[in-house]
Design an enzyme around this catalytic site. Structure first.
Site, PDB file in Angstrom:
ATOM      1  N   GLU A  26      22.534  62.540 -23.798  1.00 41.99           N
ATOM      2  CA  GLU A  26      22.692  61.827 -22.527  1.00 41.99           C
ATOM      3  C   GLU A  26      21.853  62.532 -21.476  1.00 41.99           C
ATOM      4  O   GLU A  26      22.006  63.733 -21.309  1.00 41.99           O
ATOM      5  CB  GLU A  26      24.159  61.829 -22.094  1.00 41.99           C
ATOM      6  CG  GLU A  26      25.107  61.198 -23.068  1.00 41.99           C
ATOM      7  CD  GLU A  26      25.320  59.707 -22.848  1.00 41.99           C
ATOM      8  OE1 GLU A  26      24.789  59.169 -21.859  1.00 41.99           O
ATOM      9  OE2 GLU A  26      25.995  59.095 -23.654  1.00 41.99           O
ATOM     10  N   HIS A  48      25.923  54.548 -20.297  1.00 42.91           N
ATOM     11  CA  HIS A  48      27.254  55.150 -20.246  1.00 42.91           C
ATOM     12  C   HIS A  48      28.039  54.673 -19.022  1.00 42.91           C
ATOM     13  O   HIS A  48      28.718  55.453 -18.357  1.00 42.91           O
ATOM     14  CB  HIS A  48      27.150  56.671 -20.262  1.00 42.91           C
ATOM     15  CG  HIS A  48      28.374  57.332 -20.843  1.00 42.91           C
ATOM     16  ND1 HIS A  48      28.319  58.551 -21.431  1.00 42.91           N
ATOM     17  CD2 HIS A  48      29.651  56.951 -20.943  1.00 42.91           C
ATOM     18  CE1 HIS A  48      29.522  58.905 -21.847  1.00 42.91           C
ATOM     19  NE2 HIS A  48      30.339  57.931 -21.561  1.00 42.91           N
TER      20      HIS A  48
END
Length: 90
Positions: A26, A48
């Site tokens: 991420e 996300h």
């Protein structure tokens, strides 16, 4: 999830499609050269944030404290659990 295996299954047509919101890295970066989900037409990706709607936030804001109260009371069977039976049993 094994992102490389998922990419292979999607690219080969063994899976019709995937919608992804969480990744091994991420922010998103491919886990292997040549296995970038962004190159596949059968993949939907979000950064996300897929639960960041007013409705989801309102629901989480009310359910989180309710689940804490239920846990403190030992009422695990009434909680919002993904794996019922995994909490409160010894």
């Amino acid at each position: 999830m094994d992102e490389a295996a998922l990419f292979d299954a999607l690219a080969a047509g063994r899976l019709a499609g995937a919608a992804l919101d969480v990744y091994e890295r991420e922010p998103y970066a491919p886990v292997a050269p040549g296995k970038d989900f962004r190159t596949l037409d059968n993949v939907i990706m979000t950064p996300h944030i897929s639960s960041s709607t007013r409705e989801a936030c309102d629901r989480m804001a009310s359910r989180a404290p309710a689940n804490i109260q239920l846990a403190e009371a030992g009422k695990y069977h009434q909680m919002d659990l993904l794996k019922p039976g995994s909490v409160g049993e010894t």
